[in-house]
Design a protein around this motif. Structure first.
Motif, PDB file in Angstrom:
ATOM      1  N   LEU A  18       0.815  -1.217   0.000  1.00 25.33           N
ATOM      2  CA  LEU A  18       0.000   0.000   0.000  1.00 25.33           C
ATOM      3  C   LEU A  18       0.846   1.262   0.000  1.00 25.33           C
ATOM      4  N   GLY A  19       1.787   1.352   0.928  1.00 29.68           N
ATOM      5  CA  GLY A  19       2.603   2.556   1.026  1.00 29.68           C
ATOM      6  C   GLY A  19       3.434   2.798  -0.214  1.00 29.68           C
ATOM      7  N   GLU A  20       3.944   1.730  -0.799  1.00 32.02           N
ATOM      8  CA  GLU A  20       4.749   1.864  -2.012  1.00 32.02           C
ATOM      9  C   GLU A  20       3.934   2.472  -3.145  1.00 32.02           C
ATOM     10  N   HIS A  21       2.712   1.959  -3.349  1.00 27.82           N
ATOM     11  CA  HIS A  21       1.873   2.471  -4.438  1.00 27.82           C
ATOM     12  C   HIS A  21       1.427   3.907  -4.169  1.00 27.82           C
ATOM     13  N   LEU A  22       1.009   4.176  -2.937  1.00 29.61           N
ATOM     14  CA  LEU A  22       0.549   5.532  -2.622  1.00 29.61           C
ATOM     15  C   LEU A  22       1.675   6.554  -2.736  1.00 29.61           C
ATOM     16  N   SER A  23       2.868   6.176  -2.316  1.00 35.32           N
ATOM     17  CA  SER A  23       4.006   7.090  -2.416  1.00 35.32           C
ATOM     18  C   SER A  23       4.299   7.438  -3.861  1.00 35.32           C
ATOM     19  N   ARG A  24       4.252   6.441  -4.736  1.00 35.42           N
ATOM     20  CA  ARG A  24       4.493   6.691  -6.156  1.00 35.42           C
ATOM     21  C   ARG A  24       3.391   7.578  -6.742  1.00 35.42           C
ATOM     22  N   MET A  25       2.147   7.308  -6.365  1.00 33.22           N
ATOM     23  CA  MET A  25       1.028   8.127  -6.842  1.00 33.22           C
ATOM     24  C   MET A  25       1.183   9.569  -6.362  1.00 33.22           C
ATOM     25  N   LEU A  26       1.588   9.726  -5.110  1.00 32.51           N
ATOM     26  CA  LEU A  26       1.758  11.061  -4.537  1.00 32.51           C
ATOM     27  C   LEU A  26       2.848  11.835  -5.278  1.00 32.51           C
ATOM     28  N   ALA A  27       3.968  11.180  -5.517  1.00 41.67           N
ATOM     29  CA  ALA A  27       5.071  11.846  -6.209  1.00 41.67           C
ATOM     30  C   ALA A  27       4.668  12.272  -7.613  1.00 41.67           C
ATOM     31  N   THR A  28       3.844  11.478  -8.278  1.00 43.82           N
ATOM     32  CA  THR A  28       3.394  11.814  -9.628  1.00 43.82           C
ATOM     33  C   THR A  28       2.571  13.088  -9.649  1.00 43.82           C
ATOM     34  N   MET A  29       1.924  13.416  -8.536  1.00 39.76           N
ATOM     35  CA  MET A  29       1.099  14.615  -8.463  1.00 39.76           C
ATOM     36  C   MET A  29       1.869  15.849  -7.984  1.00 39.76           C
ATOM     37  N   SER A  30       3.198  15.771  -7.934  1.00 43.18           N
ATOM     38  CA  SER A  30       4.001  16.889  -7.438  1.00 43.18           C
ATOM     39  C   SER A  30       3.765  18.174  -8.218  1.00 43.18           C
ATOM     40  N   ALA A  31       3.573  18.075  -9.533  1.00 42.02           N
ATOM     41  CA  ALA A  31       3.381  19.274 -10.344  1.00 42.02           C
ATOM     42  C   ALA A  31       2.099  20.006  -9.973  1.00 42.02           C
ATOM     43  N   GLY A 146      -4.059  10.554  -0.066  1.00 40.98           N
ATOM     44  CA  GLY A 146      -2.962  11.503   0.013  1.00 40.98           C
ATOM     45  C   GLY A 146      -3.278  12.785  -0.731  1.00 40.98           C
ATOM     46  N   HIS A 147      -2.442  13.798  -0.498  1.00 38.22           N
ATOM     47  CA  HIS A 147      -2.695  15.127  -1.061  1.00 38.22           C
ATOM     48  C   HIS A 147      -1.383  15.842  -1.284  1.00 38.22           C
ATOM     49  N   THR A 148      -1.278  16.521  -2.417  1.00 36.37           N
ATOM     50  CA  THR A 148      -0.173  17.438  -2.668  1.00 36.37           C
ATOM     51  C   THR A 148      -0.768  18.832  -2.800  1.00 36.37           C
ATOM     52  N   ARG A 149      -0.191  19.796  -2.103  1.00 39.27           N
ATOM     53  CA  ARG A 149      -0.840  21.107  -1.981  1.00 39.27           C
ATOM     54  C   ARG A 149      -0.072  22.194  -2.735  1.00 39.27           C
ATOM     55  N   MET A 150      -0.832  23.021  -3.434  1.00 38.31           N
ATOM     56  CA  MET A 150      -0.324  24.280  -3.948  1.00 38.31           C
ATOM     57  C   MET A 150      -1.098  25.376  -3.230  1.00 38.31           C
ATOM     58  N   ALA A 151      -0.459  26.015  -2.277  1.00 42.82           N
ATOM     59  CA  ALA A 151      -1.137  26.974  -1.404  1.00 42.82           C
ATOM     60  C   ALA A 151      -1.422  28.267  -2.167  1.00 42.82           C
ATOM     61  N   THR A 152      -2.693  28.489  -2.488  1.00 39.44           N
ATOM     62  CA  THR A 152      -3.099  29.689  -3.213  1.00 39.44           C
ATOM     63  C   THR A 152      -3.860  30.671  -2.338  1.00 39.44           C
ATOM     64  N   GLU A 153      -4.324  30.214  -1.159  1.00 41.45           N
ATOM     65  CA  GLU A 153      -5.159  31.085  -0.328  1.00 41.45           C
ATOM     66  C   GLU A 153      -4.639  31.232   1.098  1.00 41.45           C
ATOM     67  N   SER A 154      -3.587  30.533   1.448  1.00 44.11           N
ATOM     68  CA  SER A 154      -3.072  30.628   2.809  1.00 44.11           C
ATOM     69  C   SER A 154      -1.595  30.249   2.801  1.00 44.11           C
ATOM     70  N   ALA A 155      -0.955  30.422   3.947  1.00 44.44           N
ATOM     71  CA  ALA A 155       0.483  30.210   4.046  1.00 44.44           C
ATOM     72  C   ALA A 155       0.849  28.742   3.876  1.00 44.44           C
ATOM     73  N   VAL A 156       2.095  28.527   3.462  1.00 50.40           N
ATOM     74  CA  VAL A 156       2.617  27.165   3.348  1.00 50.40           C
ATOM     75  C   VAL A 156       3.114  26.740   4.725  1.00 50.40           C
ATOM     76  N   THR A 157       2.329  25.955   5.422  1.00 49.36           N
ATOM     77  CA  THR A 157       2.671  25.486   6.761  1.00 49.36           C
ATOM     78  C   THR A 157       2.326  24.009   6.885  1.00 49.36           C
ATOM     79  N   THR A 158       2.904  23.360   7.884  1.00 48.78           N
ATOM     80  CA  THR A 158       2.572  21.956   8.128  1.00 48.78           C
ATOM     81  C   THR A 158       1.123  21.815   8.553  1.00 48.78           C
ATOM     82  N   ASN A 159       0.639  22.714   9.404  1.00 47.55           N
ATOM     83  CA  ASN A 159      -0.754  22.650   9.832  1.00 47.55           C
ATOM     84  C   ASN A 159      -1.709  22.797   8.655  1.00 47.55           C
ATOM     85  N   GLY A 160      -1.315  23.584   7.652  1.00 52.32           N
ATOM     86  CA  GLY A 160      -2.181  23.807   6.503  1.00 52.32           C
ATOM     87  C   GLY A 160      -2.166  22.692   5.487  1.00 52.32           C
ATOM     88  N   ALA A 161      -1.253  21.734   5.646  1.00 52.72           N
ATOM     89  CA  ALA A 161      -1.204  20.605   4.715  1.00 52.72           C
ATOM     90  C   ALA A 161      -2.373  19.656   4.965  1.00 52.72           C
TER      91      ALA A 161
END
Length: 298
Positions: A18-31, A146-161
């Protein structure tokens, strides 16, 4: 922007991957979201125990923390560290007591999630680096989002992830924007909810938790959100036994689902799913607007 991934395993033999597949999927969404990333993993657990995932940077306190908390609870405390997060497992009925003790004696420690099976890890940085930081490829489980964030409305913080968790074994990731989240937040505060960020996604998570606390099923809670939450969005919600997907009535945010005999997978784009085993034999489709799709393990 932002990118969302989800994987629900029907085939138990795939759980070690599970973790292997999700990690790869997450990395693919980096853009789609290079600012921060997070993932919720649902794995082994017991109904009489609760896992508290905590952000605790100082590893030097781990042994003392487990010893002192165990003395307060008069119960064994299991503690596992992953980078700057720790997972503390305690008897379920002592959750409130443990959190009160932590607030008093360790205010620097932050609660990320609680659940019998759920653990959430999130941090600022490129998704691939976040996955490696927490050794996500090695994690096992039944499902995760999982989620990859592009912060458009608030600061880039760990809490905001993302993911955001507002209830036991419940979490939400979100791509889009809500226009009435401040009004909904005020109503939820009157119901006793406490919010740690200004992020509209945390409000959406709180709304669903509130509706289910009031007796709604997950499907009913998501259906009511189509009226209560104004904006454009794609939600992926994790629960103890499964996950669900919902797009707003306009459905302007991209989303793709794939289902096979082995799994159900979600991605903001197909390329997040393209490396999954047997994807060529899966039914790949775009979820319809204003329609709840849910899978649960019974």
């Amino acid at each position: 922007m932002c990118g969302i991934v989800g994987l629900f395993l029907k085939n138990e033999q795939l759980q070690p991957e599970l973790g292997e597949h999700l990690s790869r999927m997450l990395a693919t969404m980096s853009a789609r979201g290079p600012d921060s990333a997070g993932i919720a993993i649902y794995g082994a657990g017991a109904d009489d125990l609760i896992k508290l995932t905590l952000r605790a940077a100082d590893a030097a306190v781990d042994r003392d923390l487990a010893r002192r908390l165990g003395a307060v609870l008069k119960a064994p405390v299991d503690l596992v560290r992953r980078s700057n997060h720790v997972v503390v497992t305690i008897p379920r009925e002592q959750q409130a007591q443990a959190l009160a003790w932590l607030r008093e004696h360790h205010p620097e420690i932050h609660l990320v999630s609680a659940g019998s099976r759920m653990e959430i890890y999130k941090e600022v940085g490129l998704p691939e680096r976040v996955a490696d930081q927490f050794s996500l490829p090695a994690m096992q489980g039944t499902h995760g989002i999982g989620h990859t964030r592009m912060a458009t409305e608030s600061a880039v913080t760990t809490n905001g992830a993302h993911p955001f968790s507002t209830g036991a074994d419940q979490c939400l990731v979100h791509n889009g924007s809500l226009s009435n989240h401040n009004a909904v937040r005020r109503g939820l505060k009157r119901e006793g909810f406490v919010f740690e960020t200004e992020n509209d996604s945390e409000v959406a998570a709180g709304y669903l938790t509130w509706r289910m606390r009031e007796g709604d099923s997950l499907k009913q809670a998501l259906t009511s959100s189509l009226v209560a939450l104004d904006g454009f969005f794609t939600f992926v919600v994790g629960t103890r036994d499964g996950f669900a997907v919902l797009r707003d009535p306009i459905a302007c945010k991209p989303a793709i689902l794939a289902e096979s005999d082995d799994y159900v997978a979600f991605g903001s784009e197909f390329r997040a799913l393209s490396a999954l085993p047997g994807i060529e034999n899966a039914r790949v489709f775009e979820p319809e607007p204003a329609t709840v799709y849910a899978w649960e393990r019974r």
